[in-house]
Design a protein around this motif. Structure first.
Motif, PDB file in Angstrom:
ATOM      1  N   ILE A 145       0.836  -1.210   0.000  1.00 42.29           N
ATOM      2  CA  ILE A 145       0.000   0.000   0.000  1.00 42.29           C
ATOM      3  C   ILE A 145       0.866   1.254   0.000  1.00 42.29           C
ATOM      4  O   ILE A 145       0.629   2.192  -0.773  1.00 42.29           O
ATOM      5  CB  ILE A 145      -0.956  -0.008   1.211  1.00 42.29           C
ATOM      6  N   VAL A 146       1.879   1.288   0.861  1.00 40.45           N
ATOM      7  CA  VAL A 146       2.761   2.457   0.923  1.00 40.45           C
ATOM      8  C   VAL A 146       3.471   2.659  -0.413  1.00 40.45           C
ATOM      9  O   VAL A 146       3.601   3.786  -0.904  1.00 40.45           O
ATOM     10  CB  VAL A 146       3.793   2.300   2.064  1.00 40.45           C
ATOM     11  N   THR A 147       3.912   1.561  -1.033  1.00 43.58           N
ATOM     12  CA  THR A 147       4.596   1.651  -2.318  1.00 43.58           C
ATOM     13  C   THR A 147       3.662   2.172  -3.404  1.00 43.58           C
ATOM     14  O   THR A 147       4.059   3.006  -4.236  1.00 43.58           O
ATOM     15  CB  THR A 147       5.168   0.272  -2.725  1.00 43.58           C
ATOM     16  N   VAL A 148       2.423   1.704  -3.410  1.00 41.80           N
ATOM     17  CA  VAL A 148       1.442   2.173  -4.403  1.00 41.80           C
ATOM     18  C   VAL A 148       1.190   3.670  -4.242  1.00 41.80           C
ATOM     19  O   VAL A 148       1.154   4.417  -5.233  1.00 41.80           O
ATOM     20  CB  VAL A 148       0.116   1.391  -4.270  1.00 41.80           C
ATOM     21  N   VAL A 149       1.036   4.128  -3.008  1.00 40.53           N
ATOM     22  CA  VAL A 149       0.793   5.552  -2.755  1.00 40.53           C
ATOM     23  C   VAL A 149       1.982   6.394  -3.223  1.00 40.53           C
ATOM     24  O   VAL A 149       1.812   7.429  -3.881  1.00 40.53           O
ATOM     25  CB  VAL A 149       0.510   5.797  -1.255  1.00 40.53           C
ATOM     26  N   LEU A 150       3.186   5.956  -2.889  1.00 35.72           N
ATOM     27  CA  LEU A 150       4.383   6.692  -3.310  1.00 35.72           C
ATOM     28  C   LEU A 150       4.519   6.700  -4.833  1.00 35.72           C
ATOM     29  O   LEU A 150       4.886   7.727  -5.422  1.00 35.72           O
ATOM     30  CB  LEU A 150       5.629   6.064  -2.682  1.00 35.72           C
ATOM     31  N   LEU A 151       4.226   5.564  -5.470  1.00 36.76           N
ATOM     32  CA  LEU A 151       4.316   5.482  -6.923  1.00 36.76           C
ATOM     33  C   LEU A 151       3.323   6.436  -7.580  1.00 36.76           C
ATOM     34  O   LEU A 151       3.665   7.156  -8.536  1.00 36.76           O
ATOM     35  CB  LEU A 151       4.048   4.045  -7.372  1.00 36.76           C
ATOM     36  N   TRP A 152       2.103   6.441  -7.070  1.00 36.02           N
ATOM     37  CA  TRP A 152       1.080   7.355  -7.594  1.00 36.02           C
ATOM     38  C   TRP A 152       1.511   8.808  -7.415  1.00 36.02           C
ATOM     39  O   TRP A 152       1.429   9.611  -8.354  1.00 36.02           O
ATOM     40  CB  TRP A 152      -0.244   7.104  -6.878  1.00 36.02           C
ATOM     41  N   TYR A 153       1.998   9.151  -6.235  1.00 34.56           N
ATOM     42  CA  TYR A 153       2.411  10.527  -5.937  1.00 34.56           C
ATOM     43  C   TYR A 153       3.559  10.959  -6.846  1.00 34.56           C
ATOM     44  O   TYR A 153       3.551  12.060  -7.406  1.00 34.56           O
ATOM     45  CB  TYR A 153       2.829  10.619  -4.467  1.00 34.56           C
ATOM     46  N   GLY A 154       4.563  10.098  -7.011  1.00 30.45           N
ATOM     47  CA  GLY A 154       5.722  10.448  -7.814  1.00 30.45           C
ATOM     48  C   GLY A 154       5.407  10.598  -9.283  1.00 30.45           C
ATOM     49  O   GLY A 154       5.887  11.529  -9.944  1.00 30.45           O
ATOM     50  N   ILE A 155       4.585   9.684  -9.816  1.00 23.34           N
ATOM     51  CA  ILE A 155       4.277   9.718 -11.243  1.00 23.34           C
ATOM     52  C   ILE A 155       3.305  10.844 -11.584  1.00 23.34           C
ATOM     53  O   ILE A 155       3.470  11.545 -12.601  1.00 23.34           O
ATOM     54  CB  ILE A 155       3.707   8.351 -11.696  1.00 23.34           C
ATOM     55  N   VAL A 156       2.299  11.054 -10.747  1.00 18.02           N
ATOM     56  CA  VAL A 156       1.277  12.067 -11.040  1.00 18.02           C
ATOM     57  C   VAL A 156       1.816  13.481 -10.832  1.00 18.02           C
ATOM     58  O   VAL A 156       1.582  14.383 -11.661  1.00 18.02           O
ATOM     59  CB  VAL A 156       0.026  11.835 -10.167  1.00 18.02           C
ATOM     60  N   TYR A 157       2.552  13.706  -9.756  1.00 17.15           N
ATOM     61  CA  TYR A 157       2.975  15.062  -9.418  1.00 17.15           C
ATOM     62  C   TYR A 157       4.460  15.343  -9.700  1.00 17.15           C
ATOM     63  O   TYR A 157       4.886  16.495  -9.661  1.00 17.15           O
ATOM     64  CB  TYR A 157       2.688  15.347  -7.939  1.00 17.15           C
ATOM     65  N   GLY A 158       5.240  14.292  -9.955  1.00 18.28           N
ATOM     66  CA  GLY A 158       6.671  14.494 -10.151  1.00 18.28           C
ATOM     67  C   GLY A 158       7.026  14.917 -11.566  1.00 18.28           C
ATOM     68  O   GLY A 158       6.221  14.840 -12.487  1.00 18.28           O
ATOM     69  N   ASP A 159       8.250  15.368 -11.717  1.00 15.63           N
ATOM     70  CA  ASP A 159       8.774  15.825 -13.007  1.00 15.63           C
ATOM     71  C   ASP A 159       9.969  14.944 -13.374  1.00 15.63           C
ATOM     72  O   ASP A 159      11.070  15.143 -12.867  1.00 15.63           O
ATOM     73  CB  ASP A 159       9.193  17.295 -12.909  1.00 15.63           C
ATOM     74  N   PHE A 160       9.727  13.980 -14.266  1.00 12.97           N
ATOM     75  CA  PHE A 160      10.789  13.050 -14.632  1.00 12.97           C
ATOM     76  C   PHE A 160      11.936  13.766 -15.352  1.00 12.97           C
ATOM     77  O   PHE A 160      13.100  13.400 -15.181  1.00 12.97           O
ATOM     78  CB  PHE A 160      10.235  11.930 -15.517  1.00 12.97           C
ATOM     79  N   ILE A 161      11.629  14.788 -16.141  1.00  9.39           N
ATOM     80  CA  ILE A 161      12.672  15.537 -16.846  1.00  9.39           C
ATOM     81  C   ILE A 161      13.596  16.214 -15.836  1.00  9.39           C
ATOM     82  O   ILE A 161      14.830  16.166 -15.962  1.00  9.39           O
ATOM     83  CB  ILE A 161      12.056  16.596 -17.785  1.00  9.39           C
ATOM     84  N   SER A 162      13.009  16.804 -14.807  1.00  7.30           N
ATOM     85  CA  SER A 162      13.805  17.445 -13.762  1.00  7.30           C
ATOM     86  C   SER A 162      14.656  16.415 -13.035  1.00  7.30           C
ATOM     87  O   SER A 162      15.821  16.671 -12.704  1.00  7.30           O
ATOM     88  CB  SER A 162      12.875  18.162 -12.778  1.00  7.30           C
ATOM     89  N   TYR A 163      14.084  15.227 -12.803  1.00 13.72           N
ATOM     90  CA  TYR A 163      14.833  14.174 -12.109  1.00 13.72           C
ATOM     91  C   TYR A 163      16.000  13.692 -12.973  1.00 13.72           C
ATOM     92  O   TYR A 163      17.104  13.462 -12.460  1.00 13.72           O
ATOM     93  CB  TYR A 163      13.916  12.999 -11.783  1.00 13.72           C
ATOM     94  N   SER A 164      15.776  13.537 -14.265  1.00 12.26           N
ATOM     95  CA  SER A 164      16.843  13.074 -15.151  1.00 12.26           C
ATOM     96  C   SER A 164      17.979  14.088 -15.222  1.00 12.26           C
ATOM     97  O   SER A 164      19.155  13.714 -15.316  1.00 12.26           O
ATOM     98  CB  SER A 164      16.290  12.796 -16.555  1.00 12.26           C
ATOM     99  N   GLN A 165      17.645  15.364 -15.137  1.00 16.13           N
ATOM    100  CA  GLN A 165      18.686  16.393 -15.105  1.00 16.13           C
ATOM    101  C   GLN A 165      19.470  16.322 -13.795  1.00 16.13           C
ATOM    102  O   GLN A 165      20.704  16.462 -13.789  1.00 16.13           O
ATOM    103  CB  GLN A 165      18.057  17.783 -15.273  1.00 16.13           C
ATOM    104  N   ALA A 166      18.757  16.074 -12.699  1.00 15.60           N
ATOM    105  CA  ALA A 166      19.431  15.930 -11.407  1.00 15.60           C
ATOM    106  C   ALA A 166      20.351  14.712 -11.418  1.00 15.60           C
ATOM    107  O   ALA A 166      21.441  14.736 -10.835  1.00 15.60           O
ATOM    108  CB  ALA A 166      18.391  15.806 -10.292  1.00 15.60           C
ATOM    109  N   PHE A 167      19.923  13.642 -12.078  1.00 19.48           N
ATOM    110  CA  PHE A 167      20.731  12.427 -12.197  1.00 19.48           C
ATOM    111  C   PHE A 167      22.072  12.722 -12.870  1.00 19.48           C
ATOM    112  O   PHE A 167      23.100  12.142 -12.529  1.00 19.48           O
ATOM    113  CB  PHE A 167      19.957  11.375 -12.989  1.00 19.48           C
ATOM    114  N   GLN A 168      22.078  13.646 -13.809  1.00 18.82           N
ATOM    115  CA  GLN A 168      23.281  13.956 -14.565  1.00 18.82           C
ATOM    116  C   GLN A 168      24.242  14.883 -13.817  1.00 18.82           C
ATOM    117  O   GLN A 168      25.443  14.877 -14.104  1.00 18.82           O
ATOM    118  CB  GLN A 168      22.903  14.596 -15.906  1.00 18.82           C
ATOM    119  N   ILE A 169      23.750  15.666 -12.861  1.00 22.22           N
ATOM    120  CA  ILE A 169      24.624  16.659 -12.219  1.00 22.22           C
ATOM    121  C   ILE A 169      24.871  16.413 -10.733  1.00 22.22           C
ATOM    122  O   ILE A 169      25.829  16.952 -10.174  1.00 22.22           O
ATOM    123  CB  ILE A 169      24.059  18.086 -12.397  1.00 22.22           C
ATOM    124  N   SER A 170      24.025  15.610 -10.085  1.00 22.35           N
ATOM    125  CA  SER A 170      24.113  15.430  -8.630  1.00 22.35           C
ATOM    126  C   SER A 170      24.662  14.049  -8.278  1.00 22.35           C
ATOM    127  O   SER A 170      24.107  13.028  -8.702  1.00 22.35           O
ATOM    128  CB  SER A 170      22.734  15.617  -7.981  1.00 22.35           C
TER     129      SER A 170
END
Length: 204
Positions: free
Chosen positions: A123-148
């Protein structure tokens, strides 16, 4: 040294060297955002939280397997801080030929194997997955992956832990003398291992 031990020691050394010398330098404030909850990107928070759930998944998978002369529990505890960096050494330091009675109390093993505990993780994993995919910015995360360095190593750690879940399921099945393809369910991050645990619960 067995083939398994050689693979794990080489993999662990490569992982450490990669994190030190090849990953980007600097945190760029992403770790501080998470520590202070200063409006971190939901996708970043999702992956970071998954790294807190994965140790609990591996505890459930492995707590009943602590029968080597080398205690397993310190490596499981270390996962909450170091992730795969902490667990991988167990698989090249332990020796399957030196076995003993399980050192973890039976009642504690049962707690981590209960359907209630497994469903809470799902249940906790489903909630986190929903929150990350619906409200998150994958493009921003991929940029962070490259510099951080923090985001980069955290992401690689998540991928390695998913690979480890495949191996651990295979390892558990092999120790019980069962030859099958169940381990491939571990390729589904977190959920695969949890569904495997539910299947074991049904069989028992």
């Amino acid at each position: 040294m067995s083939l398994r031990q050689r693979i794990f020691v080489i993999g662990w050394i490569a992982f450490v060297l990669y994190a030190i010398f090849l990953a980007p330098e600097g945190s760029h404030g992403y770790l501080q955002q998470l520590m202070t909850m200063d409006d971190p990107d939901p996708f970043l928070l999702m992956i970071f939280s998954f790294l807190g759930i994965y140790p609990l998944v591996f505890v459930s998978l492995l707590i009943g397997e602590d029968r080597s002369r080398l205690p397993l529990w310190p490596f499981l505890l270390g996962m909450f801080m170091l992730g795969a960096f902490a667990l991988m050494p167990y698989f090249f330091l332990s020796n399957a030929r030196n076995m003993r009675e399980g050192r973890v109390p039976g009642w504690l093993v049962k707690v981590f194997h209960t359907r209630f505990f497994i469903f809470i993780l799902i249940i906790v994993t489903v909630v986190l997955l929903w929150y990350g995919i619906v409200y998150g910015d994958f493009i921003s995360y991929s940029q962070a992956f490259q510099i951080s360095n923090f985001v980069h190593v955290m992401t690689i750690d998540f991928i390695v832990l998913t690979g480890l879940s495949i191996f651990v399921i295979y390892w558990k099945e092999h120790r019980r003398g069962r030859a099958n393809q169940r381990h491939w369910i571990g390729i589904i991050p977190i959920f695969g291992a949890l569904f495997y645990l539910l299947r074991l619960k049904e069989e028992s």
